[in-house]
Design an enzyme around this catalytic site. Structure first.
Site, PDB file in Angstrom:
ATOM      1  CB  ALA A 321      -0.917  -0.090   1.259  1.00  0.00           C
ATOM      2  CG  HIS A 445      16.457   3.749  29.317  1.00  0.00           C
ATOM      3  ND1 HIS A 445      16.791   2.365  29.050  1.00  0.00           N
ATOM      4  CD2 HIS A 445      16.503   3.654  30.760  1.00  0.00           C
ATOM      5  CE1 HIS A 445      17.019   1.679  30.145  1.00  0.00           C
ATOM      6  NE2 HIS A 445      16.434   2.378  30.931  1.00  0.00           N
TER       7      HIS A 445
HETATM    8  C1  LIG Z   1      -4.700  -9.775   3.188  1.00  0.00           C
HETATM    9  C2  LIG Z   1      -3.918  -8.766   2.665  1.00  0.00           C
HETATM   10  C3  LIG Z   1      -3.260  -8.163   3.377  1.00  0.00           C
HETATM   11  C4  LIG Z   1      -2.385  -6.990   3.095  1.00  0.00           C
HETATM   12  N1  LIG Z   1      -1.538  -6.328   4.041  1.00  0.00           N
HETATM   13  C5  LIG Z   1      -0.817  -5.302   3.758  1.00  0.00           C
HETATM   14  C6  LIG Z   1      -0.134  -4.608   4.700  1.00  0.00           C
HETATM   15  O1  LIG Z   1      -0.214  -5.066   5.936  1.00  0.00           O
HETATM   16  N2  LIG Z   1       0.529  -3.562   4.239  1.00  0.00           N
HETATM   17  C7  LIG Z   1       0.553  -3.180   2.675  1.00  0.00           C
HETATM   18  O2  LIG Z   1       1.454  -2.345   2.539  1.00  0.00           O
HETATM   19  N3  LIG Z   1      -0.039  -3.829   1.925  1.00  0.00           N
HETATM   20  C8  LIG Z   1      -0.942  -4.879   2.397  1.00  0.00           C
HETATM   21  N4  LIG Z   1      -1.536  -5.500   1.117  1.00  0.00           N
HETATM   22  C9  LIG Z   1      -1.514  -5.201  -0.163  1.00  0.00           C
HETATM   23  C10 LIG Z   1      -2.150  -4.087  -0.162  1.00  0.00           C
HETATM   24  O3  LIG Z   1      -3.677  -4.186   0.003  1.00  0.00           O
HETATM   25  C11 LIG Z   1      -2.247  -3.682  -1.813  1.00  0.00           C
HETATM   26  O4  LIG Z   1      -0.690  -3.332  -2.037  1.00  0.00           O
HETATM   27  C12 LIG Z   1      -2.625  -2.154  -2.161  1.00  0.00           C
HETATM   28  O5  LIG Z   1      -4.144  -2.223  -1.741  1.00  0.00           O
HETATM   29  C13 LIG Z   1      -2.510  -1.805  -3.543  1.00  0.00           C
HETATM   30  O6  LIG Z   1      -3.031  -0.579  -3.809  1.00  0.00           O
HETATM   31  P1  LIG Z   1      -3.811  -0.327  -5.234  1.00  0.00           P
HETATM   32  O7  LIG Z   1      -4.443   1.129  -5.011  1.00  0.00           O
HETATM   33  O8  LIG Z   1      -2.777  -0.440  -6.152  1.00  0.00           O
HETATM   34  O9  LIG Z   1      -4.856  -1.295  -5.449  1.00  0.00           O
HETATM   35  P2  LIG Z   1      -6.036  -1.744  -4.791  1.00  0.00           P
HETATM   36  O10 LIG Z   1      -5.941  -1.573  -3.449  1.00  0.00           O
HETATM   37  O11 LIG Z   1      -6.159  -3.342  -4.991  1.00  0.00           O
HETATM   38  O12 LIG Z   1      -7.116  -0.760  -5.289  1.00  0.00           O
HETATM   39  C14 LIG Z   1      -7.488  -1.094  -6.523  1.00  0.00           C
HETATM   40  C15 LIG Z   1      -9.015  -0.542  -6.710  1.00  0.00           C
HETATM   41  O13 LIG Z   1      -9.445  -0.275  -8.006  1.00  0.00           O
HETATM   42  C16 LIG Z   1     -10.977  -0.769  -8.367  1.00  0.00           C
HETATM   43  N5  LIG Z   1     -10.883  -0.784  -9.719  1.00  0.00           N
HETATM   44  C17 LIG Z   1     -10.292  -2.050 -10.482  1.00  0.00           C
HETATM   45  N6  LIG Z   1     -10.568  -1.749 -11.530  1.00  0.00           N
HETATM   46  C18 LIG Z   1     -11.525  -0.713 -11.559  1.00  0.00           C
HETATM   47  C19 LIG Z   1     -12.298  -0.239 -12.633  1.00  0.00           C
HETATM   48  N7  LIG Z   1     -12.237  -0.721 -13.957  1.00  0.00           N
HETATM   49  N8  LIG Z   1     -13.134   0.803 -12.356  1.00  0.00           N
HETATM   50  C20 LIG Z   1     -13.375   1.076 -11.119  1.00  0.00           C
HETATM   51  N9  LIG Z   1     -12.830   0.704 -10.239  1.00  0.00           N
HETATM   52  C21 LIG Z   1     -11.867  -0.391 -10.356  1.00  0.00           C
HETATM   53  C22 LIG Z   1     -10.851  -1.908  -7.325  1.00  0.00           C
HETATM   54  O14 LIG Z   1     -12.139  -2.134  -6.964  1.00  0.00           O
HETATM   55  C23 LIG Z   1      -9.897  -1.613  -6.166  1.00  0.00           C
HETATM   56  O15 LIG Z   1     -10.806  -1.059  -5.148  1.00  0.00           O
HETATM   57  C24 LIG Z   1      -2.343  -6.692   1.795  1.00  0.00           C
HETATM   58  C25 LIG Z   1      -3.000  -7.392   0.915  1.00  0.00           C
HETATM   59  C26 LIG Z   1      -3.956  -8.394   1.333  1.00  0.00           C
HETATM   60  C27 LIG Z   1      -5.033  -8.902   0.304  1.00  0.00           C
END
Ligand SMILES: Cc1cc2nc3c(=O)[nH]c(=O)nc-3n(C[C@H](O)[C@H](O)[C@H](O)COP(=O)(O)OP(=O)(O)OC[C@H]3O[C@@H](n4cnc5c(N)ncnc54)[C@H](O)[C@@H]3O)c2cc1C
Length: 466
Positions: A321, A445
């Site tokens: 994230a 500390h």
């Molecule tokens: C169980 C789990 C635990 C995790 N824990 C961590 C953690 O502790 N720390 C960390 O850094 N990362 C963690 N991650 C990874 C983290 O969630 C992702 O790296 C992060 O969410 C990526 O962000 P993003 O914005 O690229 O994509 P996403 O968060 O996947 O968001 C993309 C969004 O785009 C939307 N979307 C897709 N296509 C379309 C479209 N055509 N039109 C409209 N909307 C669309 C989707 O619905 C989604 O909501 C974890 C992941 C999982 C599954």
């Protein structure tokens, strides 16, 4: 038709941060999100709900096991799983609503629906009721994220065979949970259910867990999890998994080939990784083709097509994230002509188990492969007074520094609250700190952070407390 400076597709940490930064910089911005809530994978089914369950299950185990009793706290806890799930869901709702507030505050508009690029500068959004609207923009940012990678031959039904989303909302504690994949997500969610009472078996194709980790840190981590009761079947692959209403039968074989064995579980979590999500995005209308893994390539967030930018899990780099957030800032700053830049060498990574693992920079193995001369400074949490007094003295801090210049090149932490400690080294390393800089910096500390200082001292062999 509505016209914007920037349309962001996806409302996860990449997309929502891009929209907020664009709003701050005075751009007219819309963020298209198809889910019912903002926040993407991270807030809805990723980082946040998993951390909510990790926190609650850690306290439960402490209360149920010898930990509370040792502290002189005598209780008879019982598990209310429904309440544990409810508080997790409520926290998630608060957080996703928080993003809506931030959008309003920064004049970023949330367009609800699924977006499809329809040629340069044009995004068509289809709402849940089937209606469509057209948005035009000078710049489009693709931030559509990722989804769980499926395992060939295994059908996820999210009843018995789960992906990470299913494993965040089980209605009961499995007696035996098989986790396929010894990566971060599998081990975090495996920890949740083990703490709540499951027997957990982890099946991993490779011969080690979390293969990106510094080897020594990874081995210590595996030993610790095994001591907690995790069963590991390394160098093994799942060739099939058949679910019934009551459970799952898996066939497992050595990765190198050999005799198959059968494993029975009442639930299986498939956590073998995540893959970019670009379904229905209309990439063909602008001539963008994903690579073999479905990944969208970028050069400093540019897609190669003028006006189309790519950030977050959908493109290369760690699927984290904070990496998506950094790219969001850099991308929007480039759009307005600023010098947005991401330092990919210093993206920290954390595993929120107990003990926690947190790393940033190079591993020893990477430095060896590069032929770079380095020094190692280690310090055990067993020598840290705060960790000892809290009975959390497992683990260590390991600092790798350039042999000649003393610049810190990598830091690997395993132990209590190290997720909160690693940030100090991230800042120090951004400023190209030497190990001596950390060693000569006063730390409060008694805190666990003193272990960071002692390890830095030990780069030159003068740790004073172990
Ligand atoms: C169980 C789990 C635990 C995790 N824990 C961590 C953690 O502790 N720390 C960390 O850094 N990362 C963690 N991650 C990874 C983290 O969630 C992702 O790296 C992060 O969410 C990526 O962000 P993003 O914005 O690229 O994509 P996403 O968060 O996947 O968001 C993309 C969004 O785009 C939307 N979307 C897709 N296509 C379309 C479209 N055509 N039109 C409209 N909307 C669309 C989707 O619905 C989604 O909501 C974890 C992941 C999982 C599954």
């Amino acid at each position: 038709m509505s016209n914007y400076d920037v349309v962001v597709i996806g409302g996860g940490p990449g997309g929502y941060n891009a929209a907020i930064r664009a709003g701050q910089l005075g751009l007219k911005v819309a963020c298209v999100e198809g889910r019912e809530t903002l926040g993407g994978t991270c807030l809805n089914v990723g980082c946040m709900p998993s951390k909510a369950l990790l926190h609650a299950s850690e306290l439960y185990e402490a209360a149920v096991g010898p930990e509370f009793a040792k502290l002189g706290i005598e209780v008879k806890p019982s598990l209310n799983l429904a309440q544990m799930m409810k508080q997790k869901d409520e926290s998630v709702t608060t957080l996703t609503k928080g993003i809506e507030f931030l959008f309003r505050k920064n004049k970023a508009e949330w367009i609800k629906g699924w977006g499809r690029i329809d040629g340069p500068g044009k995004v068509v959004v289809k709402a849940a009721d089937g209606s469509e609207q057209v948005l035009t923009a000078k710049d489009i940012v693709i931030a559509t994220g990722s989804e769980p990678t499926p395992l060939p031959g295994v059908t996820i039904d999210n009843k018995r065979i789960l992906d990470s989303t299913g494993a965040l909302s089980l209605p009961e504690v499995p007696k035996h949970l098989v986790v396929v994949g010894a990566g971060v997500i599998g081990l975090e969610l495996g920890s949740v259910w083990r703490r709540l009472g499951s027997e957990v078996t982890v099946v991993e194709y490779l011969d080690r867990i979390c293969p990106g980790l510094d080897l020594e840190t990874g081995k210590t981590f595996q030993r610790s999890l095994a001591k907690q009761g995790f069963n590991f079947k390394l160098g093994s692959k799942v060739s099939s998994a058949k679910a019934t209403a009551k459970g799952v039968t898996l066939e497992i074989e050595p990765a190198a080939g050999g005799e198959k064995e059968t494993l029975k579980a009442d639930y299986v979590l498939v956590a073998i990784g995540r893959r970019p999500f670009t379904q229905g995005l209309g990439l063909e209308t602008v001539g963008i083709t994903p690579d073999k893994r479905g990944m969208l390539e970028n050069q400093k967030h540019r897609s190669g097509v003028p006006g189309i930018w790519i950030i977050g899990d959908v493109t290369s780099g760690p699927m984290l994230a904070h990496k998506a957030e950094d790219e969001a800032i850099a991308c929007i700053e480039q759009i307005v002509g600023k010098a947005g830049e991401v330092n990919y060498a210093l993206i920290p990574s954390v595993i929120y188990t107990k003990p926690e693992v947190a790393t940033v920079g190079k591993t020893e193995e990477q430095l060896k492969a590069e032929g770079r001369a380095y020094k190692v400074g280690k310090f055990p949490f067993a020598g840290n007074s705060r960790a000892k007094i809290n009975h959390e003295s497992e683990g260590f801090v390991k600092v790798l520094a350039d042999e000649r210049t003393d610049e810190v090149l990598g830091v690997h932490l395993i132990g209590p609250s190290v997720s909160e400690l690693i940030g100090e080294y991230c800042v120090a390393m951004e400023f190209a700190a030497s190990a001596e800089d950390i060693a000569l910096t006063c730390h409060p500390h008694p805190t666990r952070s003193e272990a960071l200082r002692q390890a830095a001292m030990n780069v030159d062999g003068w740790a004073m407390q172990a």
